[in-house]
Structures are given as structure tokens and as C-alpha cells.
Design a protein around this motif. Structure first.
Motif, PDB file in Angstrom:
ATOM      1  N   PRO A 161       0.811  -1.221   0.000  1.00 56.99           N
ATOM      2  CA  PRO A 161       0.000   0.000   0.000  1.00 56.99           C
ATOM      3  C   PRO A 161       0.844   1.271   0.000  1.00 56.99           C
ATOM      4  O   PRO A 161       2.009   1.270   0.415  1.00 56.99           O
ATOM      5  N   LEU A 162       0.248   2.349  -0.465  1.00 56.66           N
ATOM      6  CA  LEU A 162       0.889   3.662  -0.467  1.00 56.66           C
ATOM      7  C   LEU A 162       1.339   4.057   0.930  1.00 56.66           C
ATOM      8  O   LEU A 162       2.393   4.682   1.106  1.00 56.66           O
ATOM      9  N   TYR A 163       0.553   3.679   1.906  1.00 60.93           N
ATOM     10  CA  TYR A 163       0.869   4.019   3.299  1.00 60.93           C
ATOM     11  C   TYR A 163       2.279   3.585   3.680  1.00 60.93           C
ATOM     12  O   TYR A 163       3.008   4.318   4.361  1.00 60.93           O
ATOM     13  N   LEU A 164       2.697   2.400   3.246  1.00 62.82           N
ATOM     14  CA  LEU A 164       4.020   1.896   3.611  1.00 62.82           C
ATOM     15  C   LEU A 164       5.124   2.716   2.941  1.00 62.82           C
ATOM     16  O   LEU A 164       6.166   2.995   3.544  1.00 62.82           O
ATOM     17  N   PHE A 165       4.909   3.126   1.697  1.00 65.08           N
ATOM     18  CA  PHE A 165       5.873   3.996   1.014  1.00 65.08           C
ATOM     19  C   PHE A 165       6.038   5.308   1.782  1.00 65.08           C
ATOM     20  O   PHE A 165       7.161   5.751   2.058  1.00 65.08           O
ATOM     21  N   ASN A 166       4.914   5.956   2.102  1.00 67.23           N
ATOM     22  CA  ASN A 166       4.972   7.233   2.810  1.00 67.23           C
ATOM     23  C   ASN A 166       5.640   7.087   4.170  1.00 67.23           C
ATOM     24  O   ASN A 166       6.370   7.974   4.619  1.00 67.23           O
ATOM     25  N   THR A 167       5.391   5.956   4.825  1.00 69.61           N
ATOM     26  CA  THR A 167       5.976   5.746   6.144  1.00 69.61           C
ATOM     27  C   THR A 167       7.486   5.585   6.065  1.00 69.61           C
ATOM     28  O   THR A 167       8.225   6.112   6.907  1.00 69.61           O
ATOM     29  N   ILE A 168       7.961   4.858   5.050  1.00 69.50           N
ATOM     30  CA  ILE A 168       9.412   4.685   4.893  1.00 69.50           C
ATOM     31  C   ILE A 168      10.079   6.026   4.605  1.00 69.50           C
ATOM     32  O   ILE A 168      11.128   6.356   5.189  1.00 69.50           O
ATOM     33  N   PHE A 169       9.480   6.832   3.732  1.00 72.57           N
ATOM     34  CA  PHE A 169      10.058   8.155   3.462  1.00 72.57           C
ATOM     35  C   PHE A 169       9.933   9.053   4.687  1.00 72.57           C
ATOM     36  O   PHE A 169      10.799   9.896   4.932  1.00 72.57           O
ATOM     37  N   GLY A 170       8.865   8.885   5.462  1.00 77.70           N
ATOM     38  CA  GLY A 170       8.754   9.629   6.707  1.00 77.70           C
ATOM     39  C   GLY A 170       9.854   9.263   7.687  1.00 77.70           C
ATOM     40  O   GLY A 170      10.369  10.112   8.422  1.00 77.70           O
ATOM     41  N   LEU A 171      10.233   7.983   7.696  1.00 74.44           N
ATOM     42  CA  LEU A 171      11.336   7.536   8.543  1.00 74.44           C
ATOM     43  C   LEU A 171      12.646   8.186   8.120  1.00 74.44           C
ATOM     44  O   LEU A 171      13.461   8.595   8.962  1.00 74.44           O
ATOM     45  N   LEU A 172      12.860   8.292   6.800  1.00 73.00           N
ATOM     46  CA  LEU A 172      14.062   8.985   6.299  1.00 73.00           C
ATOM     47  C   LEU A 172      14.074  10.436   6.769  1.00 73.00           C
ATOM     48  O   LEU A 172      15.116  10.957   7.187  1.00 73.00           O
ATOM     49  N   GLN A 173      12.911  11.077   6.697  1.00 69.28           N
ATOM     50  CA  GLN A 173      12.849  12.499   7.057  1.00 69.28           C
ATOM     51  C   GLN A 173      13.066  12.717   8.557  1.00 69.28           C
ATOM     52  O   GLN A 173      13.827  13.595   8.959  1.00 69.28           O
ATOM     53  N   THR A 174      12.436  11.890   9.390  1.00 70.37           N
ATOM     54  CA  THR A 174      12.576  12.069  10.838  1.00 70.37           C
ATOM     55  C   THR A 174      13.986  11.752  11.320  1.00 70.37           C
ATOM     56  O   THR A 174      14.421  12.267  12.349  1.00 70.37           O
ATOM     57  N   ASN A 175      14.710  10.934  10.571  1.00 71.95           N
ATOM     58  CA  ASN A 175      16.100  10.617  10.919  1.00 71.95           C
ATOM     59  C   ASN A 175      17.085  11.642  10.376  1.00 71.95           C
ATOM     60  O   ASN A 175      18.291  11.510  10.591  1.00 71.95           O
ATOM     61  N   GLY A 176      16.589  12.627   9.638  1.00 69.05           N
ATOM     62  CA  GLY A 176      17.479  13.646   9.090  1.00 69.05           C
ATOM     63  C   GLY A 176      18.297  13.181   7.904  1.00 69.05           C
ATOM     64  O   GLY A 176      19.223  13.873   7.472  1.00 69.05           O
ATOM     65  N   VAL A 177      17.929  12.029   7.344  1.00 67.17           N
ATOM     66  CA  VAL A 177      18.703  11.474   6.227  1.00 67.17           C
ATOM     67  C   VAL A 177      18.543  12.324   4.972  1.00 67.17           C
ATOM     68  O   VAL A 177      19.453  12.379   4.129  1.00 67.17           O
ATOM     69  N   LEU A 178      17.414  13.016   4.844  1.00 67.94           N
ATOM     70  CA  LEU A 178      17.153  13.802   3.640  1.00 67.94           C
ATOM     71  C   LEU A 178      17.852  15.162   3.660  1.00 67.94           C
ATOM     72  O   LEU A 178      17.844  15.887   2.668  1.00 67.94           O
ATOM     73  N   ASP A 179      18.453  15.518   4.792  1.00 66.25           N
ATOM     74  CA  ASP A 179      19.190  16.788   4.902  1.00 66.25           C
ATOM     75  C   ASP A 179      20.627  16.591   4.454  1.00 66.25           C
ATOM     76  O   ASP A 179      21.276  15.604   4.826  1.00 66.25           O
ATOM     77  N   VAL A 180      21.135  17.539   3.661  1.00 68.52           N
ATOM     78  CA  VAL A 180      22.512  17.412   3.171  1.00 68.52           C
ATOM     79  C   VAL A 180      23.066  18.787   2.837  1.00 68.52           C
ATOM     80  O   VAL A 180      22.323  19.706   2.457  1.00 68.52           O
ATOM     81  N   ASP A 181      24.352  18.936   2.999  1.00 67.09           N
ATOM     82  CA  ASP A 181      25.081  20.128   2.558  1.00 67.09           C
ATOM     83  C   ASP A 181      25.877  19.774   1.314  1.00 67.09           C
ATOM     84  O   ASP A 181      26.708  18.856   1.345  1.00 67.09           O
ATOM     85  N   ILE A 182      25.593  20.475   0.233  1.00 68.64           N
ATOM     86  CA  ILE A 182      26.251  20.194  -1.050  1.00 68.64           C
ATOM     87  C   ILE A 182      27.374  21.201  -1.244  1.00 68.64           C
ATOM     88  O   ILE A 182      27.145  22.413  -1.335  1.00 68.64           O
ATOM     89  N   THR A 183      28.586  20.699  -1.300  1.00 74.03           N
ATOM     90  CA  THR A 183      29.786  21.521  -1.508  1.00 74.03           C
ATOM     91  C   THR A 183      30.351  21.236  -2.895  1.00 74.03           C
ATOM     92  O   THR A 183      29.966  20.251  -3.540  1.00 74.03           O
ATOM     93  N   PRO A 184      31.260  22.071  -3.378  1.00 74.18           N
ATOM     94  CA  PRO A 184      31.821  21.859  -4.721  1.00 74.18           C
ATOM     95  C   PRO A 184      32.445  20.487  -4.912  1.00 74.18           C
ATOM     96  O   PRO A 184      32.474  19.957  -6.033  1.00 74.18           O
ATOM     97  N   GLU A 185      32.936  19.886  -3.835  1.00 73.97           N
ATOM     98  CA  GLU A 185      33.565  18.569  -3.953  1.00 73.97           C
ATOM     99  C   GLU A 185      32.573  17.472  -4.316  1.00 73.97           C
ATOM    100  O   GLU A 185      32.959  16.399  -4.782  1.00 73.97           O
ATOM    101  N   LEU A 186      31.296  17.736  -4.117  1.00 68.76           N
ATOM    102  CA  LEU A 186      30.277  16.705  -4.346  1.00 68.76           C
ATOM    103  C   LEU A 186      29.655  16.750  -5.731  1.00 68.76           C
ATOM    104  O   LEU A 186      28.846  15.886  -6.073  1.00 68.76           O
ATOM    105  N   VAL A 187      30.003  17.754  -6.530  1.00 67.97           N
ATOM    106  CA  VAL A 187      29.418  17.877  -7.865  1.00 67.97           C
ATOM    107  C   VAL A 187      30.506  17.784  -8.925  1.00 67.97           C
ATOM    108  O   VAL A 187      31.677  18.118  -8.667  1.00 67.97           O
ATOM    109  N   PRO A 188      30.183  17.323 -10.126  1.00 60.54           N
ATOM    110  CA  PRO A 188      31.172  17.258 -11.206  1.00 60.54           C
ATOM    111  C   PRO A 188      31.670  18.662 -11.579  1.00 60.54           C
ATOM    112  O   PRO A 188      30.995  19.676 -11.336  1.00 60.54           O
ATOM    113  N   SER A 189      32.833  18.713 -12.183  1.00 58.56           N
ATOM    114  CA  SER A 189      33.450  20.000 -12.527  1.00 58.56           C
ATOM    115  C   SER A 189      32.648  20.773 -13.580  1.00 58.56           C
ATOM    116  O   SER A 189      32.778  21.996 -13.682  1.00 58.56           O
ATOM    117  N   ASN A 190      31.818  20.055 -14.353  1.00 55.92           N
ATOM    118  CA  ASN A 190      31.049  20.747 -15.392  1.00 55.92           C
ATOM    119  C   ASN A 190      29.795  21.437 -14.852  1.00 55.92           C
ATOM    120  O   ASN A 190      29.075  22.101 -15.593  1.00 55.92           O
TER     121      ASN A 190
END
Length: 472
Positions: free
Chosen positions: A279-308
């Protein structure tokens, strides 16, 4: 306890729903072929048949012994016409042919199980010497399908009977007048020996059914625990299990999200296939778990992107001069992505998408200094979701479809943020999406029922659910 089982079995006297899943659990429809395989495999792989081999009668205690039917106090004992049959002793089952199982599902009850086998026995004959017999046996059992106190499906033997087929003398001497006595004796003895075999088979299958109630780890995020939400149901062709997934954080807190208002319309299951509906509920719950754990937060620095992909003030000056004109050229940038609300998954029109609301702060980046905030955006990342069935999970792979943003606050002048959307999309696709896919490698767990493997299942996205179908 008997009253509890009776109540459970009475509640089970219903048949599966016709297409509507009112609850939010994972619906598993397991074809009777899978149950038949589990029963047959338990006979092949386990020690069940070996445990049956052994003594059928003994001189002092068996039906043919001194205290039995033919013993001193029996109808045919000392002084009787067939007293000599007492010499038939130590009769043992020396060989049991692998039983052939056949079953029929009984809607609202459980299973009718039949086992056909051949038994080979040997012992001392009444006239001396070795006596070897062979007999065909049909066992018929009625088995109820219920739920135990742990919340797992269980098969319960309610009735077992045996029908003795052809008996033949392989070696030794057995007078014709004693053949009927031996036949009658085996008719009484074999059920006591072979009906426990049925119980042993059900015990082995119940262990597989017990795997439904298992704890699936989600890496460092938490766990998913499966249990039955309602009593199992039976139709003519399959067993239906409404399985409740309970998602917990690593700290043990239950992650719970609002349930859908409309029931899921589950497509009909074809014969000789098994089906699981996620069910859709399980998908939303798994993504909710990612969000509550702070996994979806990130700092993107120049080292993390290609030179182009530009991540300096010089490269972006032409896009938003109002925001960056006063900064030195070649100043590196940092993107701080914070997800403060749970993502929303959509399953409809044969497509799966995820919308992630995010706050993006663009800062000047000095490796040796403190980042300076330039402007802040509110955005929504819409990601296409490719689903692939594995044996025990549904794998997700995301790719960015679009990234819409609006200006929330700026430390310079206001500007048209639409000029940044293409650049932001490139940065997110290059640096954010790969990390998200790595975090999602745990996938959406599937319940384990009778070792059904969904790795090569046909996948169908319906409204508010994903349906996996695999041939038996």
C-alpha cells in the motif's frame, strides 16, 4: 484455550474480499500451489519420514502381543482359534514411500489434505521365518486455518483418517485365514502411526507461516515488523493474509502517518499465481522515517558535484546578478538542503513519484571560514520512482523530474528565481539524488510467506498501491 480457538475459527468462516482492501496493510494472496509445495518439501527435506520408521507391534504390548487383540486376554488369544498368530511379533515399518500430497482449499475453513503412500513392513511370521508385507495407505485430513496468539497464521489438524488399500505379502508365509486378521490389525495400527506424520508436516509448514511475523531491519534507520491485522481467509484457490506493517525508528518509536481515505481496489488474482499488494501508506511511512532521521538533509559543496556543474559566484553571476554582483569572483558556493516536512509519494496512472519539500539556503563557501547566507529558497523536488521487485523487498531508484522553487528571503535584492531552476536541477541530480538512492537501498520490505520469491514478479502500479504477481 479451546474457547479461544473456537472463536478464532468461527471468525475465520468467511471468504476473501472481492477486490477492495479496506485496511492499510500489505495484502498477500498465496496460491494453494505454494502451500502444496511447502507440504511436499517438508516431506522431502525434513526427518519426518524417518521418524515414522520403527516398531508397529511388540510381543507384550502391541495389538498382536500377549496383551493385545490376539493376546492371552484377547478375542483371539490363548484358547482361541488363532492363538498361533501371537508368533507374529516385532512388526516394523522398514520403508515408507515418499507420500504424494494433494490438497483442496475449503472456503471459510481451511484445507483438506490427502497423502498417498506405500508402507513396507517386516516381522516374524506365525509359521516362522521373516514376513514382509506391503500396503498402500491413503491419509485424509481436515485442517483449519487460524491465527495464534503471536499474530501469525497457523494450520490446525482437526481430523485425520486412513484408508488401507491393497496389501501384499512380499516374502514369508501367511495362511489365508490369518490374512484378514492382519489386515484388520494394520487398519487399527497405521492411523496411530501415520496421522502424527500429518501433524509433523503441519508443524513444519507452520514454521514457514510463522516467518510472516518477522522483524526486518532498515539499516541504521529502524525496523519494519509484520503481523496479521485480521484472521486469514480462504477461497477455492488461495489464502488471503492482511498483514500489518509496523515501522519503527532506531529508537523504537512507531512511525505512523495518516491512512488513506479510500480503499484500495485490488485487481483479481489469476489461478496458479501468488500476489502481494504493497500500500501507499508503507511507502509514505518509509520516506517519513528517512525524514525524521534527518537522512534527507545534506550540505552540497563543490567537492560533491562534477566540474562541469558550476558552483561559484562567477558561474552564476550571469543568472542572478542581483544576488551575487557584490561578491568577489570565483567565490565557492554551498547549498544547504533541509527537509522539514515528510515527502509525499503518489502511486497512480501506472506511475510512481515522490515530492520532497525542501528549504535550500545558498551560501558563500569559505573552506577556512564561516559560510555567509546569500538567499533562501522554498522548493519541491519531484522525482520519478523506478520500482524493481527483489526476493524480499521492493527496490526504489529515483531520478529528478523537475525542481520548482520560489524565493523565500534574500540578503540582497529580489530576483527571478526561475533562472536558477535548471542549475539547481543539475546540482540536485548530480549530488543529492545519488545519496538519496543509496539511503533507499533498504527498499520497501515484503512479507515472507511460505518462501514465495517475488524477484521475477510482474509489477503493476495501481491507485495508491503496487501489486506484485508471480506464477506458482
Amino acid at each position: 484455550m479451546l474457547g479461544v480457538w473456537s472463536l478464532l475459527l468461527l471468525w475465520g468462516l468467511t471468504t476473501p474480499c472481492q477486490g477492495l482492501l479496506e485496511t492499510v496493510g500489505t495484502l498477500a494472496r498465496i496460491d494453494k500451489d505454494e502451500l502444496g509445495k511447502a507440504i511436499q518439501n517438508s516431506l522431502i527435506e525434513g526427518p519426518i519420514l524417518q521418524n515414522v520408521l520403527g516398531t508397529v507391534t511388540s510381543v507384550n504390548q502391541g495389538l498382536l502381543g500377549s496383551r493385545g487383540l490376539l493376546g492371552g486376554g484377547g478375542l483371539l488369544g490363548y484358547g482361541g482359534v488363532f492363538g498361533v498368530i501371537e508368533e507374529l511379533s516385532g512388526l516394523k515399518i522398514e520403508e515408507l514411500t515418499l507420500p504424494k500430497a494433494s490438497l483442496k482449499l475449503l472456503p471459510g475453513f481451511g484445507v483438506q489434505l490427502k497423502l498417498h503412500t506405500k508402507v513396507r513392513l517386516h516381522g516374524s511370521g506365525p509359521l516362522g521365518g521373516l514376513l514382509q508385507l506391503a500396503a498402500e495407505v491413503n491419509m485424509s485430513s481436515r485442517v483449519a486455518l487460524g491465527m495464534n496468539a503471536r499474530g501469525t497464521p497457523i494450520l490446525i489438524l482437526k481430523r485425520c483418517s486412513t484408508l488401507l488399500g491393497h496389501i501384499s505379502v512380499l516374502s514369508g508365509l501367511l495362511p489365508p485365514q490369518l490374512f484378514g486378521v492382519v489386515e484388520q490389525t494394520l487398519f487399527k495400527v497405521l492411523p496411530e502411526l501415520l496421522c502424527p506424520l500429518v501433524d509433523s508436516v503441519l508443524h513444519a509448514v507452520n514454521e514457514l507461516l510463522g516467518d510472516v511475523l518477522n522483524l526486518v531491519p532498515l539499516g541504521a534507520l529502524g525496523t519494519v515488523e509484520f503481523s496479521l491485522a485480521t484472521l486469514p481467509l480462504t477461497s477455492n484457490q488461495y489464502i488471503e493474509l492482511d498483514i500489518n506493517p509496523i515501522v519503527k525508528s532506531i529508537a523504537g518509536d512507531i512511525i505512523d502517518f495518516p491512512k488513506p481515505y479510500k480503499p484500495i481496489k485490488v485487481p483479481p488474482k489469476e489461478d496458479h499465481t501468488s500476489q502481494v499488494t504493497v500500500p501507499l501508506y508503507l511507502f509514505n511511512t518509509i520516506f517519513g522515517l528517512l525524514q525524521t532521521n534527518g537522512v534527507l538533509d545534506v550540505d552540497i559543496t563543490p567537492e560533491l558535484v562534477p566540474s562541469n556543474i558550476p558552483l561559484t559566484t562567477t558561474d552564476l553571476l550571469a543568472l542572478v546578478p542581483e544576488a551575487l554582483a557584490k561578491l568577489p569572483l570565483d567565490q565557492q558556493l554551498l547549498l544547504s538542503v533541509r527537509v522539514k516536512k515528510a515527502p509525499t509519494v503518489m502511486l497512480q496512472n501506472k506511475k510512481a513519484t515522490v515530492a520532497i519539500p525542501a528549504v535550500i539556503r545558498v551560501l558563500s563557501y569559505l573552506p577556512a571560514g564561516t559560510p555567509k547566507a546569500l538567499f533562501e529558497l522554498n522548493g519541491v523536488m519531484t522525482l520519478n520512482t523506478q520500482l524493481a521487485p527483489f526476493a524480499t523487498k521492493l527496490h526504489l531508484s529515483l531520478s529528478l523530474e523537475r525542481f520548482s522553487v520560489k524565493l523565500d528571503a534574500s540578503f540582497a535584492h529580489t530576483f527571478d528565481v526561475s533562472h536558477l531552476e535548471e542549475w539547481l536541477s543539475d546540482v540536485v541530480q548530480a549530488a543529492y539524488v545519488p545519496k538519496l538512492n543509496a539511503d533507499l537501498d533498504v527498499g520497501i520490505p515484503l512479507p515472507k510467506v511460505l518462501n514465495v520469491n517475488f524477484a521475477n514478479a510482474f509489477l503493476e502500479i495501481i491507485e495508491n498501491a503496487v501489486v506484485l504477481t508471480v506464477p506458482s
